[in-house]
Design a protein around this motif. Structure first.
Motif, short mmCIF file in Angstrom:
data_model
loop_
_atom_site.label_atom_id
_atom_site.label_comp_id
_atom_site.label_asym_id
_atom_site.label_seq_id
_atom_site.Cartn_x
_atom_site.Cartn_y
_atom_site.Cartn_z
N GLY A 26 0.88 -1.18 -0.09
CA GLY A 26 0.19 -0.10 0.26
C GLY A 26 0.85 1.26 0.06
N PHE A 27 1.78 1.54 0.84
CA PHE A 27 2.80 2.43 0.90
C PHE A 27 3.78 2.54 -0.42
CE2 PHE A 27 1.01 2.53 5.16
CZ PHE A 27 0.99 3.94 5.55
N ASP A 28 4.06 1.37 -0.94
CA ASP A 28 4.99 1.34 -1.97
C ASP A 28 4.12 2.25 -3.22
OD1 ASP A 28 7.03 0.29 -0.74
OD2 ASP A 28 6.76 -1.67 -1.73
N ARG A 29 2.96 1.73 -3.31
CA ARG A 29 1.88 2.32 -4.46
C ARG A 29 1.82 3.83 -4.06
NH1 ARG A 29 -3.03 0.61 -3.47
NH2 ARG A 29 -3.67 1.72 -5.18
N ARG A 30 1.72 4.17 -2.78
CA ARG A 30 1.44 5.63 -2.28
C ARG A 30 2.68 6.34 -2.97
NH1 ARG A 30 0.45 8.09 3.53
NH2 ARG A 30 0.45 10.33 2.88
N TYR A 31 3.81 6.01 -2.72
CA TYR A 31 5.10 6.57 -3.03
C TYR A 31 5.54 6.51 -4.39
CZ TYR A 31 5.10 7.91 1.87
OH TYR A 31 4.76 8.31 3.21
N GLY A 32 4.89 5.68 -5.11
CA GLY A 32 5.18 5.49 -6.71
C GLY A 32 6.34 4.51 -6.78
N LYS A 53 5.42 1.83 -9.40
CA LYS A 53 5.48 2.55 -10.90
C LYS A 53 6.94 2.52 -11.20
CE LYS A 53 3.30 6.10 -13.31
NZ LYS A 53 2.40 7.62 -13.30
N ARG A 67 -6.06 2.67 -0.59
CA ARG A 67 -5.18 3.80 -0.37
C ARG A 67 -4.42 3.29 0.96
NH1 ARG A 67 -8.46 9.01 0.71
NH2 ARG A 67 -6.54 9.50 1.70
N ALA A 68 -3.17 3.69 1.15
CA ALA A 68 -2.49 3.22 1.96
C ALA A 68 -2.74 3.48 3.51
CB ALA A 68 -0.96 4.09 2.18
N GLU A 69 -3.53 4.62 3.90
CA GLU A 69 -4.06 4.81 5.19
C GLU A 69 -5.24 3.93 5.38
OE1 GLU A 69 -3.71 6.94 2.87
OE2 GLU A 69 -2.42 8.57 3.73
N THR A 108 -0.21 2.52 -8.76
CA THR A 108 -0.22 3.72 -8.03
C THR A 108 -1.73 3.61 -7.34
OG1 THR A 108 -1.20 4.92 -9.84
CG2 THR A 108 1.21 4.80 -9.38
#
Length: 233
Positions: A67-73, A76, A149-151, A233
C-alpha cells in the motif's frame, strides 16, 4: 536480477520497525508468555504461533508495504526499470518466504528451549504447509494492498489481523469458539493453517484434507482477484 531483488525486499522487510514488531516480536512474546502461563501446553501453542507469524508476515506486512509502495510510486518506478514483472512478483514472494523461514527458526528454537519436542516427521510435513500458508496469505495481502489507499490498508490490515487472531482459530481453537464462530473459523485461512500445523506437529501425520483445501481455495481466489485489481499507484 531475481536474487538481488529478493535480497533487497528481504532486507527492507527486516529493517522496517512495524513489520519487525508484527513478524517476530509479537509472536515471540506470545509464545513465551503463553508457555509460561500454561506450563505443559507448549505443544498446542507452537503451531498456532507459527500460523500467526505467517499471517503477520505474508498478509499484514505485505499489504501495508504494498500500500505504501504504491502511495510513494515505488511500484510504478520499478515497473519502468529493466526488471520484468515476474521478477518483481517473484522477488516479493521469495523475500516473504525467507522472512517466514527465519521466523520459524527463531520461534522453533525458542519453543524447544521451553520444552517443545515435535516429531521429526511433523517438522518435515510442516514445511510445505508453511509455504502454502505464506502464498495464501501473501495473495490476500496483495489483494488488500494493491487497490486501496495506504491509510485504509494500514487500518484494515491491522483490523483483520486482530479479528483473525481472536476469532479466526489462532488464539483459541475453533472447537472452543462459540457456535457459528467456531464453524466459520475452520473455513478461514488462519484457522485452516493452525489446524493443519497442529495435526502434523502433534502427531507427525499428514494434515486432513479440509484445511489444505481451504488454504488452496483462499489462495486461488485471492490471487485471481489480486491479479485483476492491483494497481501500480
Amino acid at each position: 536480477m531475481l536474487a538481488a531483488h529478493t535480497r533487497t525486499e528481504a532486507i527492507l522487510t527486516l529493517r522496517h520497525g512495524e513489520q519487525a514488531l508484527l513478524t517476530l516480536i509479537i509472536p515471540l512474546g506470545l509464545l513465551i508468555g503463553a508457555s509460561t502461563l500454561l506450563p505443559g501446553a507448549v505443544d498446542a501453542i507452537v503451531p498456532r504461533i507459527l500460523a500467526l507469524a505467517v499471517m503477520s508476515t505474508a498478509f499484514t506486512g505485505q499489504a501495508i508495504a504494498l500500500g505504501f509502495d504504491r502511495r510513494y510510486g515505488v511500484i510504478k518506478r520499478l515497473s519502468a526499470t529493466a526488471l520484468p514483472r515476474w521478477v518483481l512478483i517473484s522477488g516479493r514472494v521469495l523475500a516473504t518466504l525467507i522472512v517466514v523461514a527465519l521466523q520459524a527458526i527463531v520461534l522453533g528454537i525458542t519453543a524447544v528451549l521451553l520444552g517443545w519436542a515435535p516429531p521429526a516427521g511433523g517438522l518435515l510435513l510442516s514445511i510445505p504447509l508453511l509455504v502454502l500458508g505464506t502464498v495464501t496469505f501473501g495473495a490476500a495481502g496483495v489483494l488488500v494492498g494493491g487497490i486501496l489507499r495506504a491509510e485504509i490498508v494500514l487500518a484494515l490490515a491491522n483490523a483483520i489481523w486482530f479479528v483473525l487472531l481472536l476469532a479466526g482459530g489462532l488464539a483459541v481453537p475453533p472447537e472452543e469458539l462459540p457456535g457459528a464462530v467456531g464453524i466459520l473459523a475452520r473455513f478461514l485461512p488462519s484457522g485452516a493453517l493452525a489446524e493443519a500445523l497442529q495435526a502434523v506437529l502433534t502427531s507427525g501425520q499428514p494434515p486432513g484434507l479440509q484445511p489444505v483445501l481451504v488454504l488452496l481455495v483462499w489462495g486461488a481466489a485471492a490471487g485471481g482477484l489480486a491479479s485483476r485489481t492491483t494497481r501500480p499507484t
